[in-house]
Enzyme design. Sequence first.
Site: not given
Length: 408
Positions: A386, A244
Amino acid sequence: MTLLTQHNTDESLVPEYDLPALLTDSHGKQISEATTWEEHRRSEILSIFEQEVYGIPPLEEIAVEVSEKVLERMAFHGKATIREITFTFTNNGKRLDAVLLLVLPNSPDPAAVFLGYNFGGNHTILPDESIQLPKGWVLGGPQIGAFDHKASVVSRGAKYSRWPVLNMLARGYGLATMHYGDIDPDFDDDFKNGIHALFSNSEHIKNGNWGALATWSWGLSKIMDYFETNPLINHEKITLLGHSRLGKAALWAGALDKRFAIVISNNSGCGGAALSKRRFGETVAAINKNFPHWFCKNFEKYNENESAMPFDQHQLLALMAPRPLYIASAQNDSWADPKGEFLSLKHASAVYALYHPNSTISGELPEVNRPLIQGKLGYHIRTGNHDVTPYDWEQFMNFTDQHFANGN
């Protein structure tokens, strides 16, 4: 702060765009050899990203002292030793401590190491009670054992699944991880916290010309400095990875510092691996609105104006060449634009081909859960959201095995 989360997930709405040339320099000269790329074009692109996206680091030197504490010599049934390495940064009468958790196999040979920042603190990686909690700001809230952005014992071992230490040790790898907030707390306070506070109160810092992503990258290079002094670590076999926002930081650190042998980005999206000009998922305006402290102020002029960008992220990825580079996406992570991450790597492969003809990527986005390995380049898109998963780590370690076994 209310985060902007609405985004385009319709490929038919992606605007037409032209990517800035990789192998044409600022004078219109075509680059056809690796030496010309290294000696000329690479520095042009690096300078653009410094000035327009991440920021130019201050010239001021920061003193660093390192101290070691052994926590356990026979961890994991004798397989490894766990240490804490404290970095003490001092300047202008100020001090900042940052703690690296280091897990090395008990082997007579220097260890290859995976290096990456963690989000919640070193204590979230392993449940070992001797691992100290971060003393400053941490991300998250009570659901992950943080209260008023302060760490607590509740979160010991909470993120163990993201760091498969036993699997690393089984393959002969060590792990080095640091809480990213130790270097720079992840909130906007006009660059007065973290490592920023140690620099002189110059216009450079006050004007936000060196954002948080760049400071996290700076910290990774300071860790690499330490690796070069530790005989237990093979500093020529360091794999740098990030997930990320920390994947963005890993890519920028890898671009700036060629000592990292392999660079891996997981779900890094906008400002990381994904092409910004696609305006799919997170956009430049959204990321600057949500996280105004991440980038330099110049980046804001591309809010809702990606077409004016004289750069894009394929150029960032090309800065890793000729070192192995792996980009990972997740099928449900539209915010990070998996297709944009793949296309960025595909276009960056033109530079890799100057060094390794077998590193050219062509074709469309690979099938889900079918990793694509092309010479020095790797990519996968997996099912799920994610996150960093055991599947991701399996591919990362396979990729690293391959390149370190072949002498990188």
